[in-house]
Design a protein around this motif. Structure first.
Motif, PDB file in Angstrom:
ATOM      1  N   ALA A   1      53.676  44.015 146.605  1.00  0.00           N
ATOM      2  CA  ALA A   1      52.272  43.974 147.018  1.00  0.00           C
ATOM      3  C   ALA A   1      52.076  44.776 148.297  1.00  0.00           C
ATOM      4  O   ALA A   1      51.066  45.489 148.461  1.00  0.00           O
ATOM      5  N   HIS A   2      53.038  44.675 149.213  1.00  0.00           N
ATOM      6  CA  HIS A   2      52.967  45.437 150.460  1.00  0.00           C
ATOM      7  C   HIS A   2      53.199  46.927 150.202  1.00  0.00           C
ATOM      8  O   HIS A   2      52.520  47.787 150.783  1.00  0.00           O
ATOM      9  N   GLU A   3      54.124  47.216 149.307  1.00  0.00           N
ATOM     10  CA  GLU A   3      54.484  48.614 149.025  1.00  0.00           C
ATOM     11  C   GLU A   3      53.418  49.327 148.208  1.00  0.00           C
ATOM     12  O   GLU A   3      53.078  50.487 148.477  1.00  0.00           O
ATOM     13  N   LEU A   4      52.866  48.635 147.199  1.00  0.00           N
ATOM     14  CA  LEU A   4      51.919  49.273 146.285  1.00  0.00           C
ATOM     15  C   LEU A   4      50.466  49.143 146.735  1.00  0.00           C
ATOM     16  O   LEU A   4      49.601  49.874 146.267  1.00  0.00           O
ATOM     17  N   GLY A   5      50.218  48.170 147.613  1.00  0.00           N
ATOM     18  CA  GLY A   5      48.842  47.953 148.056  1.00  0.00           C
ATOM     19  C   GLY A   5      47.998  47.255 147.020  1.00  0.00           C
ATOM     20  O   GLY A   5      46.763  47.286 147.068  1.00  0.00           O
ATOM     21  N   ARG A   6      48.625  46.612 146.063  1.00  0.00           N
ATOM     22  CA  ARG A   6      47.932  45.861 145.004  1.00  0.00           C
ATOM     23  C   ARG A   6      48.868  44.804 144.468  1.00  0.00           C
ATOM     24  O   ARG A   6      50.062  44.764 144.825  1.00  0.00           O
ATOM     25  N   SER A   7      48.343  43.935 143.623  1.00  0.00           N
ATOM     26  CA  SER A   7      49.187  42.914 143.013  1.00  0.00           C
ATOM     27  C   SER A   7      50.155  43.571 142.033  1.00  0.00           C
ATOM     28  O   SER A   7      49.766  44.466 141.267  1.00  0.00           O
ATOM     29  N   ALA A   8      51.391  43.142 142.077  1.00  0.00           N
ATOM     30  CA  ALA A   8      52.402  43.711 141.193  1.00  0.00           C
ATOM     31  C   ALA A   8      52.221  43.196 139.775  1.00  0.00           C
ATOM     32  O   ALA A   8      51.875  42.026 139.557  1.00  0.00           O
ATOM     33  N   THR A   9      52.452  44.057 138.800  1.00  0.00           N
ATOM     34  CA  THR A   9      52.404  43.654 137.401  1.00  0.00           C
ATOM     35  C   THR A   9      53.776  43.149 136.969  1.00  0.00           C
ATOM     36  O   THR A   9      54.771  43.292 137.691  1.00  0.00           O
ATOM     37  N   VAL A  10      53.816  42.580 135.785  1.00  0.00           N
ATOM     38  CA  VAL A  10      55.097  42.119 135.237  1.00  0.00           C
ATOM     39  C   VAL A  10      56.064  43.287 135.117  1.00  0.00           C
ATOM     40  O   VAL A  10      57.255  43.172 135.427  1.00  0.00           O
ATOM     41  N   ALA A  11      55.546  44.433 134.693  1.00  0.00           N
ATOM     42  CA  ALA A  11      56.392  45.617 134.548  1.00  0.00           C
ATOM     43  C   ALA A  11      56.937  46.066 135.903  1.00  0.00           C
ATOM     44  O   ALA A  11      58.101  46.485 136.013  1.00  0.00           O
ATOM     45  N   ASP A  12      56.093  45.999 136.942  1.00  0.00           N
ATOM     46  CA  ASP A  12      56.529  46.380 138.293  1.00  0.00           C
ATOM     47  C   ASP A  12      57.683  45.489 138.755  1.00  0.00           C
ATOM     48  O   ASP A  12      58.690  45.971 139.288  1.00  0.00           O
ATOM     49  N   ILE A  13      57.514  44.184 138.568  1.00  0.00           N
ATOM     50  CA  ILE A  13      58.533  43.228 139.019  1.00  0.00           C
ATOM     51  C   ILE A  13      59.824  43.422 138.232  1.00  0.00           C
ATOM     52  O   ILE A  13      60.928  43.388 138.793  1.00  0.00           O
ATOM     53  N   ALA A  14      59.698  43.632 136.924  1.00  0.00           N
ATOM     54  CA  ALA A  14      60.882  43.827 136.080  1.00  0.00           C
ATOM     55  C   ALA A  14      61.664  45.056 136.536  1.00  0.00           C
ATOM     56  O   ALA A  14      62.894  45.024 136.646  1.00  0.00           O
ATOM     57  N   ALA A  15      60.951  46.156 136.818  1.00  0.00           N
ATOM     58  CA  ALA A  15      61.615  47.379 137.259  1.00  0.00           C
ATOM     59  C   ALA A  15      62.258  47.184 138.631  1.00  0.00           C
ATOM     60  O   ALA A  15      63.369  47.674 138.881  1.00  0.00           O
ATOM     61  N   HIS A  16      61.590  46.450 139.507  1.00  0.00           N
ATOM     62  CA  HIS A  16      62.105  46.212 140.860  1.00  0.00           C
ATOM     63  C   HIS A  16      63.384  45.385 140.824  1.00  0.00           C
ATOM     64  O   HIS A  16      64.329  45.653 141.581  1.00  0.00           O
ATOM     65  N   LEU A  17      63.434  44.377 139.950  1.00  0.00           N
ATOM     66  CA  LEU A  17      64.585  43.479 139.876  1.00  0.00           C
ATOM     67  C   LEU A  17      65.650  43.962 138.897  1.00  0.00           C
ATOM     68  O   LEU A  17      66.751  43.397 138.863  1.00  0.00           O
ATOM     69  N   GLY A  18      65.294  44.956 138.083  1.00  0.00           N
ATOM     70  CA  GLY A  18      66.265  45.445 137.109  1.00  0.00           C
ATOM     71  C   GLY A  18      66.484  44.477 135.955  1.00  0.00           C
ATOM     72  O   GLY A  18      67.602  44.365 135.442  1.00  0.00           O
ATOM     73  N   ILE A  19      65.433  43.775 135.570  1.00  0.00           N
ATOM     74  CA  ILE A  19      65.513  42.833 134.447  1.00  0.00           C
ATOM     75  C   ILE A  19      64.407  43.171 133.456  1.00  0.00           C
ATOM     76  O   ILE A  19      63.556  44.022 133.714  1.00  0.00           O
ATOM     77  N   SER A  20      64.403  42.499 132.308  1.00  0.00           N
ATOM     78  CA  SER A  20      63.385  42.770 131.297  1.00  0.00           C
ATOM     79  C   SER A  20      62.081  42.051 131.635  1.00  0.00           C
ATOM     80  O   SER A  20      62.062  41.093 132.421  1.00  0.00           O
ATOM     81  N   GLU A  21      61.001  42.527 131.032  1.00  0.00           N
ATOM     82  CA  GLU A  21      59.707  41.883 131.247  1.00  0.00           C
ATOM     83  C   GLU A  21      59.712  40.463 130.680  1.00  0.00           C
ATOM     84  O   GLU A  21      59.060  39.567 131.233  1.00  0.00           O
ATOM     85  N   ASP A  22      60.444  40.248 129.595  1.00  0.00           N
ATOM     86  CA  ASP A  22      60.539  38.897 129.025  1.00  0.00           C
ATOM     87  C   ASP A  22      61.180  37.931 130.014  1.00  0.00           C
ATOM     88  O   ASP A  22      60.767  36.765 130.113  1.00  0.00           O
ATOM     89  N   GLU A  23      62.172  38.413 130.757  1.00  0.00           N
ATOM     90  CA  GLU A  23      62.823  37.555 131.749  1.00  0.00           C
ATOM     91  C   GLU A  23      61.872  37.227 132.891  1.00  0.00           C
ATOM     92  O   GLU A  23      61.886  36.110 133.417  1.00  0.00           O
TER      93      GLU A  23
END
Length: 264
Positions: free
Chosen positions: A136-158
């Motif tokens: 949220a701080h980096e993108l200036g908006r609320s993170a999406t599920v896809a954003d979080i998955a890519a950041h953590l290196g896990i799948s969107e289902d996880e």
């Protein structure tokens, strides 16, 4: 190896260890069974209490009382004091901070979930929360599920699984009002529906009735479907009321046996 400290040295040590760090160093230098160690331990814990207070305040406003968090932090501080080894080359603060923080995190992981979920989901929730705040701080908006998955290196289902598991962190009381009329949440929950059990019994009753002879079937039907008394059944069939009673008892025993076997 036995360490001998005379009374004069002990007095000097007690008066010279004014700072918190010196207290810890002085305590660690004494063997476990030394009579002065207990007193130095208490003074060291007291001297480092501000650190426990500071670290517990980091976790305030997360649904847990501040006093409870402080007590958890103090427990972590005591563990740090008891486990500290000065000869490891690490100063006490560097050892105590992760120990206290670990105790606080363990408290939130093990004590504050309304519904117990696997530790994997608890840790995943913490990782998702941290990632969400950072993104949220980096993108200036609320993170999406896809954003979080890519950041953590896990799948969107996880990520979705972690978000679903996070719902168990807090629960709502069944006494919570949900309308202006005072209706409570518990009143909206469904109760036991006996209709399902009755439907199953009706399905099983047909084959069970077929095991009775014709007269037994008629007596059972007149008694329970026609709502006739045993005397009325006796008059209709042309036998005594006592005979009706015996036949009805025998028929019901057969039905119970058949229905019991069907349930098994």
């Amino acid at each position: 190896m036995t360490v001998i400290v005379d009374t004069a040295v002990e007095t000097d040590a007690a008066t010279s260890t004014d700072s918190a760090g010196e207290l810890i160093t002085a305590m660690a230098a004494l063997p476990v069974g030394h009579p002065s160690r207990s007193q130095l331990r208490d003074r060291a814990i007291e001297a480092w209490l501000p650190l426990a207070r500071h670290l517990s305040n980091r976790y305030a406003n997360r649904g847990e009382p501040r006093d409870d968090l402080y007590q958890v932090a103090v427990m972590g501080l005591i563990k740090a004091v008891d486990r500290f080894e000065a000869d490891r080359g690490v100063d006490f603060a560097g050892f105590a901070v992760p120990t206290v923080i670990g105790e606080l995190k363990r408290h939130f992981r093990d004590k504050t979930w309304s519904v117990r979920v696997p530790r994997r989901l608890q840790e995943l929730r913490l990782a998702i929360t941290a990632a969400n705040n950072a993104l949220a701080h980096e993108l200036g908006r609320s993170a999406t599920v896809a954003d979080i998955a890519a950041h953590l290196g896990i799948s969107e289902d996880e990520v979705i699984e972690g978000l679903e598991g996070a719902r168990a962190y807090n629960s709502t009381s069944l006494s919570t009002p949900i309308s202006d009329s005072g209706t409570e949440l518990g009143e909206t929950l469904g109760g036991m529906d006996s209709g399902f059990e009755e439907a199953e019994l009706r399905v099983a009753l047909g084959p069970a009735m077929a095991t009775l002879d014709e007269r037994e079937q008629k007596i059972v039907s007149l008694r329970f479907y026609g709502n006739l008394t045993q005397s009325q059944i006796a008059d209709q069939i042309g036998i005594s009321q006592m005979h009706v009673s015996r036949l009805l008892t025998r028929a019901l025993a057969k039905l119970r046996k058949q229905l019991g076997a069907a349930a098994i």
